[in-house]
Write an enzyme that holds these catalytic residues in place. Structure first.
Site, mmCIF file in Angstrom:
data_model
loop_
_atom_site.group_PDB
_atom_site.id
_atom_site.type_symbol
_atom_site.label_atom_id
_atom_site.label_comp_id
_atom_site.label_asym_id
_atom_site.label_seq_id
_atom_site.Cartn_x
_atom_site.Cartn_y
_atom_site.Cartn_z
ATOM 1 N N ASN A 141 1.504 -3.584 7.794
ATOM 2 C CA ASN A 141 2.250 -4.070 6.628
ATOM 3 C C ASN A 141 3.154 -2.990 6.032
ATOM 4 O O ASN A 141 4.272 -3.276 5.617
ATOM 5 C CB ASN A 141 1.275 -4.599 5.591
ATOM 6 C CG ASN A 141 0.577 -5.845 6.081
ATOM 7 O OD1 ASN A 141 1.221 -6.837 6.372
ATOM 8 N ND2 ASN A 141 -0.740 -5.786 6.225
ATOM 9 N N HIS A 148 -0.463 7.336 3.942
ATOM 10 C CA HIS A 148 0.849 6.983 4.504
ATOM 11 C C HIS A 148 1.848 8.061 4.106
ATOM 12 O O HIS A 148 2.019 8.340 2.912
ATOM 13 C CB HIS A 148 1.317 5.636 3.945
ATOM 14 C CG HIS A 148 0.358 4.524 4.199
ATOM 15 N ND1 HIS A 148 0.146 3.986 5.448
ATOM 16 C CD2 HIS A 148 -0.474 3.865 3.363
ATOM 17 C CE1 HIS A 148 -0.759 3.030 5.358
ATOM 18 N NE2 HIS A 148 -1.156 2.938 4.099
ATOM 19 N N ALA A 188 0.804 -1.221 0.000
ATOM 20 C CA ALA A 188 0.000 0.000 0.000
ATOM 21 C C ALA A 188 0.838 1.273 0.000
ATOM 22 O O ALA A 188 0.326 2.351 0.272
ATOM 23 C CB ALA A 188 -0.899 -0.021 1.233
HETATM 24 N N1 LIG Z 1 1.456 -5.496 2.099
HETATM 25 C C1 LIG Z 1 0.492 -4.580 2.224
HETATM 26 O O1 LIG Z 1 0.693 -3.372 2.060
HETATM 27 C C2 LIG Z 1 -0.891 -5.041 2.579
HETATM 28 C C3 LIG Z 1 -1.984 -4.217 2.322
HETATM 29 C C4 LIG Z 1 -3.249 -4.684 2.630
HETATM 30 C C5 LIG Z 1 -3.413 -5.916 3.221
HETATM 31 N N2 LIG Z 1 -2.331 -6.673 3.491
HETATM 32 C C6 LIG Z 1 -2.468 -7.970 4.154
HETATM 33 O O2 LIG Z 1 -2.852 -8.940 3.213
HETATM 34 C C7 LIG Z 1 -3.670 -9.921 3.846
HETATM 35 C C8 LIG Z 1 -4.970 -10.073 3.047
HETATM 36 O O3 LIG Z 1 -5.647 -8.821 3.000
HETATM 37 P P1 LIG Z 1 -7.188 -8.769 2.560
HETATM 38 O O4 LIG Z 1 -7.594 -7.352 2.632
HETATM 39 O O5 LIG Z 1 -7.394 -9.527 1.318
HETATM 40 O O6 LIG Z 1 -7.846 -9.550 3.794
HETATM 41 P P2 LIG Z 1 -9.341 -10.067 3.940
HETATM 42 O O7 LIG Z 1 -9.624 -10.071 5.402
HETATM 43 O O8 LIG Z 1 -10.262 -9.326 3.040
HETATM 44 O O9 LIG Z 1 -9.230 -11.578 3.429
HETATM 45 C C9 LIG Z 1 -8.425 -12.516 4.053
HETATM 46 C C10 LIG Z 1 -8.989 -13.892 3.739
HETATM 47 O O10 LIG Z 1 -8.066 -14.851 4.220
HETATM 48 C C11 LIG Z 1 -8.767 -15.867 4.954
HETATM 49 N N3 LIG Z 1 -7.837 -16.354 5.962
HETATM 50 C C12 LIG Z 1 -7.302 -15.674 7.003
HETATM 51 N N4 LIG Z 1 -6.435 -16.450 7.663
HETATM 52 C C13 LIG Z 1 -6.410 -17.648 7.035
HETATM 53 C C14 LIG Z 1 -5.692 -18.850 7.237
HETATM 54 N N5 LIG Z 1 -4.830 -18.983 8.255
HETATM 55 N N6 LIG Z 1 -5.919 -19.879 6.400
HETATM 56 C C15 LIG Z 1 -6.807 -19.746 5.378
HETATM 57 N N7 LIG Z 1 -7.493 -18.635 5.113
HETATM 58 C C16 LIG Z 1 -7.310 -17.596 5.944
HETATM 59 C C17 LIG Z 1 -9.993 -15.183 5.510
HETATM 60 O O11 LIG Z 1 -11.045 -16.098 5.722
HETATM 61 C C18 LIG Z 1 -10.325 -14.173 4.409
HETATM 62 O O12 LIG Z 1 -11.205 -14.697 3.448
HETATM 63 C C19 LIG Z 1 -3.904 -9.446 5.293
HETATM 64 O O13 LIG Z 1 -3.021 -10.091 6.174
HETATM 65 C C20 LIG Z 1 -3.554 -7.967 5.221
HETATM 66 O O14 LIG Z 1 -3.059 -7.467 6.449
HETATM 67 C C21 LIG Z 1 -1.095 -6.280 3.159
#
Ligand SMILES: NC(=O)c1ccc[n+]([C@@H]2O[C@H](COP(=O)([O-])OP(=O)(O)OC[C@H]3O[C@@H](n4cnc5c(N)ncnc54)[C@H](O)[C@@H]3O)[C@@H](O)[C@H]2O)c1
Length: 254
Positions: free
Chosen positions: A177, A205, A121
């Site tokens: 993140n 950010h 992000a």
């Molecule tokens: N790198 C970045 O800048 C950045 C930005 C946004 C989100 N993220 C991270 O990416 C990840 C996904 O984000 P999102 O917005 O798609 O999340 P989200 O909550 O919309 O979706 C996550 C999905 O993963 C599933 N899930 C969670 N833990 C699980 C596990 N141990 N096994 C199987 N399924 C599992 C949940 O049921 C859900 O459907 C999060 O950890 C978030 O913090 C990173």
């Protein structure tokens, strides 16, 4: 390239939409989520396969995308790397755990697999990585989000955290993140401030870096995902761009 995805939420939805339009540059074939309906919903759109265990996709893919949670990084990524498969990690905050990071690095090195962590992000990671070749004296991040994105209610601007990224990760595992990406890119535990601000409607950010190569400030005002307001659309796009770059012969920026 055959790809499987772990976590079928906001980021996976955006990626799947690109795949439907033929704009992903890879084959998104396998879907895993602890909420099976979410996996089924995405698999249906690209004629993909839902797996009940991560292990069920590992022999059939070249790369696995983790878009689930920091816990999933710890639980699942070692298994992916042990199979010699590459992995793209979205929950980069998990890599602030030095022990886990070193363990993953060791497995990847022994199986000749790669761990990709897209810029997510934030903008400016290219510059901070270049600056880290010299000496970085200061690196700070101010994250400002609508209270809803931080899962709280507040009338006025509220500082939720001020301190080092490594400590923030324990309190805000899914909102850290960006701080983690910055810290890992510059090899420094960056100073972080997290503010809940009802006057903003985007996830913002602000990064400030001072090094021996100079000084820069970047400000990102991100549109939030409709499915998950904590997550910025740019994070999904950065993963898509990274996947596309794996097939490109000219790579601009780092
Ligand atoms: N790198 C970045 O800048 C950045 C930005 C946004 C989100 N993220 C991270 O990416 C990840 C996904 O984000 P999102 O917005 O798609 O999340 P989200 O909550 O919309 O979706 C996550 C999905 O993963 C599933 N899930 C969670 N833990 C699980 C596990 N141990 N096994 C199987 N399924 C599992 C949940 O049921 C859900 O459907 C999060 O950890 C978030 O913090 C990173």
């Amino acid at each position: 390239m055959k790809v499987g995805i772990i976590g079928c939420g906001a980021i996976a939805n955006i990626m799947t939409n690109f795949a439907v339009e033929g704009k992903l540059g890879i084959d998104l074939n396998f879907f895993y989520d602890r909420d099976i309906e979410r996996a089924e919903n995405l698999a249906l759109q690209v004629d993909g396969t839902v797996v009940l265990e991560v292990e069920d996709m590992l022999d059939k893919v070249d790369l696995v995308i983790e878009a689930a949670s920091p816990q999933a990084v710890a639980d699942v990524v070692p298994k992916v790397l042990e199979k010699g498969k590459d992995v793209l990690i979205m929950s980069i905050g998990a890599l602030m755990d030095k022990e886990l990071r070193e363990r993953l690095e060791k497995i990847a090195s022994s199986t000749d697999s790669k761990i990709f962590a897209p810029s997510g992000a934030i903008v400016g990671l290219d510059g901070i990585k270049a600056a880290s070749i010299g000496k970085i004296k200061e690196a700070s991040l101010i994250t400002r989000k609508p209270p809803k994105s931080l899962g709280i209610k507040t009338e006025g601007e509220t500082i939720l955290y001020e301190g080092k990224a490594s400590d923030a990760v324990k309190e805000f595992p899914t909102n850290i993140n960006v701080a983690a990406a910055l810290s890992l890119a510059c090899g420094k535990d960056v100073d972080v401030k997290i503010i809940a601000d009802p006057s903003v409607d985007r996830n913002m950010h602000e990064v400030h870096v001072i090094g021996d190569s100079g000084e820069f400030t970047t400000i990102t005002r991100n549109v939030r995902c409709s499915m998950n307001p904590k997550t910025s659309v740019l994070a999904a796009y950065s993963a898509i761009k990274l996947l596309k770059s794996l097939n490109e012969n000219i790579i601009v920026g780092t």
